[in-house]
Scaffold this active site. Structure first.
Site, mmCIF file in Angstrom:
data_model
loop_
_atom_site.group_PDB
_atom_site.id
_atom_site.type_symbol
_atom_site.label_atom_id
_atom_site.label_comp_id
_atom_site.label_asym_id
_atom_site.label_seq_id
_atom_site.Cartn_x
_atom_site.Cartn_y
_atom_site.Cartn_z
ATOM 1 N N ARG A 117 0.805 -1.234 0.000
ATOM 2 C CA ARG A 117 0.000 0.000 0.000
ATOM 3 C C ARG A 117 0.832 1.276 0.000
ATOM 4 N NH1 ARG A 117 -2.460 -3.930 2.708
ATOM 5 N NH2 ARG A 117 -4.636 -4.324 2.160
ATOM 6 N N HIS A 142 -0.922 -2.548 -4.411
ATOM 7 C CA HIS A 142 -0.335 -3.388 -5.459
ATOM 8 C C HIS A 142 -0.329 -2.732 -6.844
ATOM 9 C CE1 HIS A 142 0.126 -6.404 -2.495
ATOM 10 N NE2 HIS A 142 -1.031 -7.016 -2.609
ATOM 11 N N HIS A 216 3.049 -12.586 -5.985
ATOM 12 C CA HIS A 216 1.933 -12.778 -5.054
ATOM 13 C C HIS A 216 1.386 -14.208 -5.109
ATOM 14 C CE1 HIS A 216 -1.275 -11.538 -2.431
ATOM 15 N NE2 HIS A 216 -0.916 -10.276 -2.494
ATOM 16 N N ASP A 288 -0.946 -9.857 8.382
ATOM 17 C CA ASP A 288 -0.889 -9.129 7.117
ATOM 18 C C ASP A 288 0.103 -7.990 7.336
ATOM 19 O OD1 ASP A 288 -1.281 -8.125 4.638
ATOM 20 O OD2 ASP A 288 -3.415 -7.686 4.856
ATOM 21 N N GLU A 354 5.661 -12.386 0.637
ATOM 22 C CA GLU A 354 6.019 -11.455 -0.436
ATOM 23 C C GLU A 354 7.295 -10.708 -0.063
ATOM 24 O OE1 GLU A 354 2.222 -9.185 -1.235
ATOM 25 O OE2 GLU A 354 1.605 -10.671 0.216
HETATM 26 C C1 BGC Z 1 -1.893 -7.573 1.267
HETATM 27 C C2 BGC Z 1 -3.290 -7.839 1.774
HETATM 28 C C3 BGC Z 1 -4.204 -7.972 0.595
HETATM 29 C C4 BGC Z 1 -3.698 -9.107 -0.258
HETATM 30 C C5 BGC Z 1 -4.534 -9.393 -1.463
HETATM 31 C C6 BGC Z 1 -1.490 -8.721 0.404
HETATM 32 O O1 BGC Z 1 -0.229 -8.484 -0.090
HETATM 33 O O2 BGC Z 1 -0.996 -7.354 2.301
HETATM 34 O O3 BGC Z 1 -3.731 -6.814 2.638
HETATM 35 O O4 BGC Z 1 -5.525 -8.207 0.994
HETATM 36 O O5 BGC Z 1 -2.396 -8.823 -0.659
HETATM 37 O O6 BGC Z 1 -4.868 -8.287 -2.137
#
Ligand code: BGC
Length: 389
Positions: A117, A142, A216, A288, A354
């Site tokens: 983010r 992302h 991802h 997360d 990630e």
């Molecule tokens: C994020 C999550 C998100 C997910 C899927 C992850 O990398 O940290 O907050 O919901 O990706 O979008």
């Protein structure tokens, strides 16, 4: 398998997976009978609304089988043997292109220009403020709603010595998704003769910009669609993490994991502490969070995490050049998506590891920089090593 047998295997595995053992483990793992390279071949996977054909590339080496889409550079399938030699796909995904276009929470995708983010989708660089389209509450997530996960990459297969792989290229025009500079991006997916899956990222720009690329993949080492990752054993070599605000933007603090559910330094099951009513777990609806890797930024990939699934015996090690690791425990999977084998994905059915720079770095002067300038080359590498126990 009985619970007690499972517990014995889990603890034996955990004991064998200490930091000291991590480096040597692969040699004793399922290395016999490896190699068997299958050079990449492609087939048509689908067609986008604008008529663009999407290819699926199929390759294997050293006992690891990979399927990659030209759309989003998506790892559509990653098949690994269990300790009996039975293969299964350990990465969540779909069997149809339309599902990736409409519904995907970034399953298997390449993420850019900025992994995770950016607060309010806004940052200032060299005195100019940039506003990105927001796609996650008030924030940009992302790389925006048409990020690198939604682009068609130019894919070139290669065989090099004992390695097989794919080179993926995408040139992101100046201003795309609000980011300055034309970003020429190259990602190389390599399967080595030992079956390691290596990802090398490179990017250059013609104007100052920010960049943070990642992958991802949603892992479930028991097989996608086979239930929760709660019993997966995870070790992360991080003494600190970056706590987040209510919209999952780092507060800027670097906080010790010691004495908290975020302490994965000795390894433990993902589920062990996930139900502790810790304010940060409530915010993320689970894990997360960005873990601040003890090794910091390194020129070569260094070991940072081990994931082990006791029933199948599948084990994955992650090594990276990056300073951060976003551990996401699949919290927002909610039973509305049907995966590639026709099974429904529910909360905690997979996890992502990630490798990255820290979220919101463009707004956080205390974090390692994500600025890329003309003449510089962005480089990042991550290696996934697989074995069985
Ligand atoms: C994020 C999550 C998100 C997910 C899927 C992850 O990398 O940290 O907050 O919901 O990706 O979008």
């Amino acid at each position: 398998m009985s619970t007690s047998r499972r517990a014995v295997i889990a603890s034996a595995a955990a004991a064998g997976l200490t930091a000291a053992a991590a480096g040597a483990a692969h040699a004793s793992g399922a290395s016999a009978g490896r190699a068997n390279a299958q050079p990449p071949r492609s087939e048509r996977f689908g067609v986008l609304a604008d008529g663009t054909e999407v290819q699926r590339w199929i390759l294997s080496n050293g006992g690891t089988r990979l399927k990659v889409l030209s759309y989003g550079g998506i790892v559509q399938s990653l098949e690994l043997p269990d300790r009996e030699g039975t293969y299964t796909n350990v990465s969540l995904g779909f069997d149809q292109l339309s599902s990736y276009v409409k519904d995907s929470p970034y399953f298997g995708a390449l993420i850019g220009r900025y992994g995770n983010r950016i607060a309010n989708g806004r940052f200032t660089l060299d005195g100019t403020e940039y506003q990105l389209p927001v796609n996650d509450g008030p924030n940009s997530l992302h790389g925006g709603d048409q990020g690198f996960d939604k682009r068609v990459w130019e894919v070139t297969p290669f065989t090099s010595g004992d390695d097989v792989g794919l080179t993926l290229r995408y040139s992101s025009p100046d201003g795309e998704m609000g980011y300055p500079g034309t970003l020429d991006t190259k990602v190389v997916y390599t399967l080595t003769r030992q079956g390691d899956f290596r990802i090398d990222y490179e990017a250059t720009t013609d104007a100052p910009t920010v960049v943070n690329l990642t992958s991802h993949i949603y892992f479930n080492l028991a097989g996608e669609g086979n239930g929760s990752i709660s019993d997966h054993w995870l070790r992360i070599a991080a003494s600190n993490y970056t706590p987040v605000n209510p919209t999952l933007i780092p507060t800027g603090r670097i906080t010790k994991v010691a004495g908290s559910p975020f302490d994965f330094r000795e390894g433990k099951s993902v589920g062990r502490d996930i139900r502790i009513a810790h304010a940060q777990l409530l915010r993320g609806q689970g894990f997360d969070h960005n873990f601040v890797l003890d090794k910091g930024i390194t020129a070569q990939p260094e070991h940072v995490a081990t994931l082990f699934e006791p029933e199948s015996g599948r084990r994955m090690e992650v090594a990276t050049t990056e300073p951060g690791l976003q551990f996401y425990s699949g919290n927002f999977l909610d039973g509305t998506l049907v995966g590639s084998r026709g099974r429904v994905y529910r909360q905690g059915d997979a996890l992502c590891l990630e490798t990255q720079h820290f979220p919101d770095s463009p707004n956080q002067p205390g974090f390692p920089t994500t600025v890329l300038r003309p003449g510089e080359t962005y480089r990042s590498s991550t290696v996934h090593t697989f074995s069985t126990r």
